[in-house]
Design an enzyme around this catalytic site. Structure first.
Site, PDB file in Angstrom:
ATOM      1  N   HIS A  24      34.563  41.192  48.644  1.00 32.37           N
ATOM      2  CA  HIS A  24      34.210  40.265  47.563  1.00 32.37           C
ATOM      3  C   HIS A  24      32.745  40.466  47.146  1.00 32.37           C
ATOM      4  CE1 HIS A  24      37.523  37.553  49.405  1.00 32.37           C
ATOM      5  NE2 HIS A  24      38.017  38.095  48.319  1.00 32.37           N
ATOM      6  N   SER A  32      41.221  38.713  53.197  1.00 30.63           N
ATOM      7  CA  SER A  32      40.905  37.414  53.812  1.00 30.63           C
ATOM      8  C   SER A  32      41.999  37.020  54.790  1.00 30.63           C
ATOM      9  CB  SER A  32      40.754  36.341  52.733  1.00 30.63           C
ATOM     10  OG  SER A  32      39.670  36.644  51.900  1.00 30.63           O
ATOM     11  N   ARG A  91      42.932  46.301  44.944  1.00 34.13           N
ATOM     12  CA  ARG A  91      42.966  47.150  46.136  1.00 34.13           C
ATOM     13  C   ARG A  91      44.112  48.130  46.114  1.00 34.13           C
ATOM     14  NH1 ARG A  91      42.706  41.989  49.896  1.00 34.13           N
ATOM     15  NH2 ARG A  91      43.851  41.355  48.056  1.00 34.13           N
ATOM     16  N   LYS A 113      46.162  19.776  48.154  1.00 33.04           N
ATOM     17  CA  LYS A 113      47.191  20.808  48.319  1.00 33.04           C
ATOM     18  C   LYS A 113      46.810  21.918  49.292  1.00 33.04           C
ATOM     19  CE  LYS A 113      49.886  21.027  44.053  1.00 33.04           C
ATOM     20  NZ  LYS A 113      49.937  21.758  42.795  1.00 33.04           N
TER      21      LYS A 113
HETATM   22  P1  ADP Z   1      43.226  34.850  45.642  1.00 34.33           P
HETATM   23  O1  ADP Z   1      43.566  33.807  46.654  1.00 34.33           O
HETATM   24  O2  ADP Z   1      43.067  34.326  44.258  1.00 34.33           O
HETATM   25  O3  ADP Z   1      44.019  36.122  45.705  1.00 34.33           O
HETATM   26  P2  ADP Z   1      41.075  36.047  47.158  1.00 34.33           P
HETATM   27  O4  ADP Z   1      39.960  35.197  47.629  1.00 34.33           O
HETATM   28  O5  ADP Z   1      42.016  36.563  48.175  1.00 34.33           O
HETATM   29  O6  ADP Z   1      41.748  35.229  45.999  1.00 34.33           O
HETATM   30  O7  ADP Z   1      40.493  37.280  46.345  1.00 34.33           O
HETATM   31  C1  ADP Z   1      39.727  37.096  45.180  1.00 34.33           C
HETATM   32  C2  ADP Z   1      39.638  38.400  44.419  1.00 34.33           C
HETATM   33  O8  ADP Z   1      39.006  39.379  45.237  1.00 34.33           O
HETATM   34  C3  ADP Z   1      40.983  39.018  44.042  1.00 34.33           C
HETATM   35  O9  ADP Z   1      40.832  39.640  42.787  1.00 34.33           O
HETATM   36  C4  ADP Z   1      41.235  40.043  45.099  1.00 34.33           C
HETATM   37  O10 ADP Z   1      42.051  41.091  44.636  1.00 34.33           O
HETATM   38  C5  ADP Z   1      39.826  40.528  45.318  1.00 34.33           C
HETATM   39  N1  ADP Z   1      39.645  41.114  46.647  1.00 34.33           N
HETATM   40  C6  ADP Z   1      40.092  40.644  47.820  1.00 34.33           C
HETATM   41  N2  ADP Z   1      39.739  41.460  48.845  1.00 34.33           N
HETATM   42  C7  ADP Z   1      39.038  42.470  48.274  1.00 34.33           C
HETATM   43  C8  ADP Z   1      38.407  43.656  48.784  1.00 34.33           C
HETATM   44  N3  ADP Z   1      38.456  43.964  50.078  1.00 34.33           N
HETATM   45  N4  ADP Z   1      37.779  44.460  47.919  1.00 34.33           N
HETATM   46  C9  ADP Z   1      37.746  44.155  46.603  1.00 34.33           C
HETATM   47  N5  ADP Z   1      38.331  43.085  46.048  1.00 34.33           N
HETATM   48  C10 ADP Z   1      38.963  42.246  46.872  1.00 34.33           C
END
Ligand code: ADP
Length: 154
Positions: A18, A130, A92, A42
Protein backbone atom coordinates in the site's frame (compact mmCIF):
# COMPACT_ATOMS: atom_id res chain seq x y z
CA UNK A 1 -6.40 23.20 -10.07
CA UNK A 2 -5.10 20.87 -7.38
CA UNK A 3 -5.07 17.25 -8.56
CA UNK A 4 -6.51 15.17 -5.75
CA UNK A 5 -6.55 11.36 -5.71
CA UNK A 6 -8.17 9.00 -3.25
CA UNK A 7 -6.72 5.60 -2.44
CA UNK A 8 -9.57 3.66 -0.82
CA UNK A 9 -9.28 0.34 0.99
CA UNK A 10 -9.69 -1.52 4.25
CA UNK A 11 -5.98 -1.37 5.10
CA UNK A 12 -6.37 -4.07 7.75
CA UNK A 13 -3.41 -3.75 8.00
CA UNK A 14 -1.73 -1.10 5.80
CA UNK A 15 1.24 -2.85 4.15
CA UNK A 16 4.44 -1.98 2.30
CA UNK A 17 2.49 -2.75 -0.89
CA UNK A 18 0.00 0.00 0.00
CA UNK A 19 2.83 2.39 0.91
CA UNK A 20 4.39 1.80 -2.50
CA UNK A 21 1.11 2.66 -4.25
CA UNK A 22 0.80 5.90 -2.22
CA UNK A 23 4.38 6.94 -2.97
CA UNK A 24 3.98 6.29 -6.69
CA UNK A 25 0.66 8.19 -6.70
CA UNK A 26 2.40 11.20 -5.18
CA UNK A 27 4.42 11.52 -8.38
CA UNK A 28 1.17 12.05 -10.29
CA UNK A 29 -1.09 13.96 -7.91
CA UNK A 30 -0.84 17.02 -5.67
CA UNK A 31 -2.64 15.29 -2.83
CA UNK A 32 -3.35 11.65 -2.02
CA UNK A 33 -6.11 10.80 0.43
CA UNK A 34 -5.80 7.36 1.99
CA UNK A 35 -9.48 6.59 2.54
CA UNK A 36 -10.15 3.83 5.05
CA UNK A 37 -13.59 2.37 4.51
CA UNK A 38 -15.04 1.48 7.88
CA UNK A 39 -18.50 0.82 9.24
CA UNK A 40 -18.41 0.18 12.98
CA UNK A 41 -21.79 -1.62 12.81
CA UNK A 42 -20.77 -3.97 10.03
CA UNK A 43 -17.00 -4.33 9.86
CA UNK A 44 -15.13 -6.59 12.18
CA UNK A 45 -11.57 -5.41 11.79
CA UNK A 46 -8.55 -7.39 12.94
CA UNK A 47 -6.47 -4.28 13.61
CA UNK A 48 -8.32 -1.51 15.45
CA UNK A 49 -9.24 1.44 13.22
CA UNK A 50 -7.70 4.14 15.47
CA UNK A 51 -4.53 2.07 15.91
CA UNK A 52 -4.16 1.74 12.13
CA UNK A 53 -4.85 5.45 11.45
CA UNK A 54 -2.13 6.29 13.97
CA UNK A 55 0.35 3.93 12.29
CA UNK A 56 -0.37 5.27 8.78
CA UNK A 57 -0.10 8.88 10.03
CA UNK A 58 3.36 8.08 11.37
CA UNK A 59 4.44 6.59 8.01
CA UNK A 60 3.56 9.83 6.19
CA UNK A 61 4.34 12.27 9.00
CA UNK A 62 6.79 14.22 6.86
CA UNK A 63 4.56 14.32 3.81
CA UNK A 64 1.89 17.01 3.89
CA UNK A 65 0.54 15.80 0.51
CA UNK A 66 -0.87 12.66 2.17
CA UNK A 67 -4.11 12.75 4.16
CA UNK A 68 -5.77 9.90 6.02
CA UNK A 69 -9.55 9.84 6.31
CA UNK A 70 -11.92 7.18 7.66
CA UNK A 71 -15.19 7.06 5.71
CA UNK A 72 -18.48 5.22 5.76
CA UNK A 73 -20.33 5.97 2.53
CA UNK A 74 -20.18 5.26 -1.19
CA UNK A 75 -16.61 5.77 -2.39
CA UNK A 76 -17.90 7.67 -5.44
CA UNK A 77 -19.67 10.18 -3.15
CA UNK A 78 -16.75 10.43 -0.76
CA UNK A 79 -14.53 11.34 -3.74
CA UNK A 80 -16.94 14.12 -4.79
CA UNK A 81 -16.95 15.58 -1.30
CA UNK A 82 -13.15 15.78 -1.29
CA UNK A 83 -12.93 17.11 -4.88
CA UNK A 84 -10.95 14.05 -5.94
CA UNK A 85 -10.74 13.42 -9.67
CA UNK A 86 -8.86 10.12 -9.46
CA UNK A 87 -9.38 6.87 -7.58
CA UNK A 88 -6.17 4.86 -7.29
CA UNK A 89 -6.10 1.09 -6.83
CA UNK A 90 -3.28 -1.42 -6.95
CA UNK A 91 -3.33 -4.47 -9.21
CA UNK A 92 -1.45 -7.59 -8.14
CA UNK A 93 -2.92 -10.22 -10.42
CA UNK A 94 -5.86 -11.18 -12.62
CA UNK A 95 -8.11 -11.76 -9.61
CA UNK A 96 -7.59 -8.13 -8.58
CA UNK A 97 -8.21 -7.11 -12.18
CA UNK A 98 -11.58 -8.90 -12.45
CA UNK A 99 -12.80 -7.34 -9.24
CA UNK A 100 -11.47 -3.85 -9.95
CA UNK A 101 -12.84 -3.90 -13.46
CA UNK A 102 -16.44 -4.29 -12.23
CA UNK A 103 -16.08 -1.78 -9.41
CA UNK A 104 -14.59 0.84 -11.71
CA UNK A 105 -17.55 0.52 -14.11
CA UNK A 106 -19.98 1.14 -11.28
CA UNK A 107 -17.92 4.05 -9.92
CA UNK A 108 -17.75 5.62 -13.40
CA UNK A 109 -21.54 5.44 -13.50
CA UNK A 110 -21.98 6.90 -10.02
CA UNK A 111 -19.37 9.64 -10.45
CA UNK A 112 -18.40 10.35 -14.09
CA UNK A 113 -15.82 12.95 -12.98
CA UNK A 114 -13.84 10.32 -11.11
CA UNK A 115 -11.24 8.45 -13.16
CA UNK A 116 -10.03 5.10 -11.85
CA UNK A 117 -6.26 4.73 -12.10
CA UNK A 118 -4.60 1.33 -11.69
CA UNK A 119 -1.01 0.85 -10.68
CA UNK A 120 0.63 -2.51 -11.24
CA UNK A 121 2.19 -3.82 -8.06
CA UNK A 122 5.90 -3.56 -7.54
CA UNK A 123 7.05 -7.22 -7.91
CA UNK A 124 8.68 -7.05 -4.47
CA UNK A 125 5.23 -6.69 -2.91
CA UNK A 126 3.11 -8.74 -5.29
CA UNK A 127 2.57 -11.50 -2.76
CA UNK A 128 1.86 -9.19 0.16
CA UNK A 129 -1.80 -9.15 1.12
CA UNK A 130 -3.53 -7.84 4.25
CA UNK A 131 -5.44 -11.11 4.67
CA UNK A 132 -2.28 -13.25 4.67
CA UNK A 133 -0.62 -10.86 7.12
CA UNK A 134 -3.64 -11.15 9.43
CA UNK A 135 -3.39 -14.95 9.34
CA UNK A 136 0.34 -14.98 10.03
CA UNK A 137 -0.07 -12.47 12.86
CA UNK A 138 -3.02 -14.35 14.38
CA UNK A 139 -0.85 -17.42 14.82
CA UNK A 140 2.10 -15.52 16.23
CA UNK A 141 4.22 -15.26 13.07
CA UNK A 142 6.52 -12.32 12.41
CA UNK A 143 4.98 -9.83 9.96
CA UNK A 144 7.40 -6.95 10.52
CA UNK A 145 9.02 -7.26 7.10
CA UNK A 146 5.71 -6.60 5.32
CA UNK A 147 4.70 -3.45 7.20
CA UNK A 148 6.16 0.09 6.89
CA UNK A 149 5.92 0.63 10.70
CA UNK A 150 6.54 -1.35 13.85
CA UNK A 151 3.34 -2.90 15.22
CA UNK A 152 4.82 -2.91 18.70
CA UNK A 153 5.82 0.78 18.80
CA UNK A 154 3.48 2.89 20.88
P1 ADP B 1 -10.02 -3.73 -0.19
O1 ADP B 1 -10.52 -4.28 1.10
O2 ADP B 1 -10.83 -2.60 -0.73
O3 ADP B 1 -9.64 -4.73 -1.24
P2 ADP B 1 -7.26 -3.46 0.63
O4 ADP B 1 -6.94 -2.68 1.85
O5 ADP B 1 -7.09 -4.92 0.70
O6 ADP B 1 -8.70 -2.99 0.21
O7 ADP B 1 -6.41 -2.91 -0.59
C1 ADP B 1 -6.53 -1.58 -1.03
C2 ADP B 1 -5.91 -1.45 -2.41
O8 ADP B 1 -4.53 -1.79 -2.34
C3 ADP B 1 -6.49 -2.38 -3.47
O9 ADP B 1 -6.49 -1.69 -4.69
C4 ADP B 1 -5.53 -3.53 -3.52
O10 ADP B 1 -5.53 -4.16 -4.78
C5 ADP B 1 -4.24 -2.79 -3.30
N1 ADP B 1 -3.20 -3.65 -2.75
C6 ADP B 1 -3.31 -4.55 -1.76
N2 ADP B 1 -2.13 -5.18 -1.52
C7 ADP B 1 -1.25 -4.62 -2.40
C8 ADP B 1 0.14 -4.84 -2.68
N3 ADP B 1 0.84 -5.76 -2.03
N4 ADP B 1 0.72 -4.10 -3.63
C9 ADP B 1 0.00 -3.17 -4.30
N5 ADP B 1 -1.31 -2.93 -4.12
C10 ADP B 1 -1.93 -3.64 -3.17
Amino acid sequence: MKRIAIFPGSFDPFTKGHEDIVNRSLAMFDEVIIAIGFNSQKNKRYFDIDFMVDKIEKVFLKNSKVKIVVYNELTANFAKKYNATALVRGLRNTTDFEYENSISQINAHLNPELESVFLITNPSYASVSSSIIREVHRYGGDVLDFLPYDLNDQ
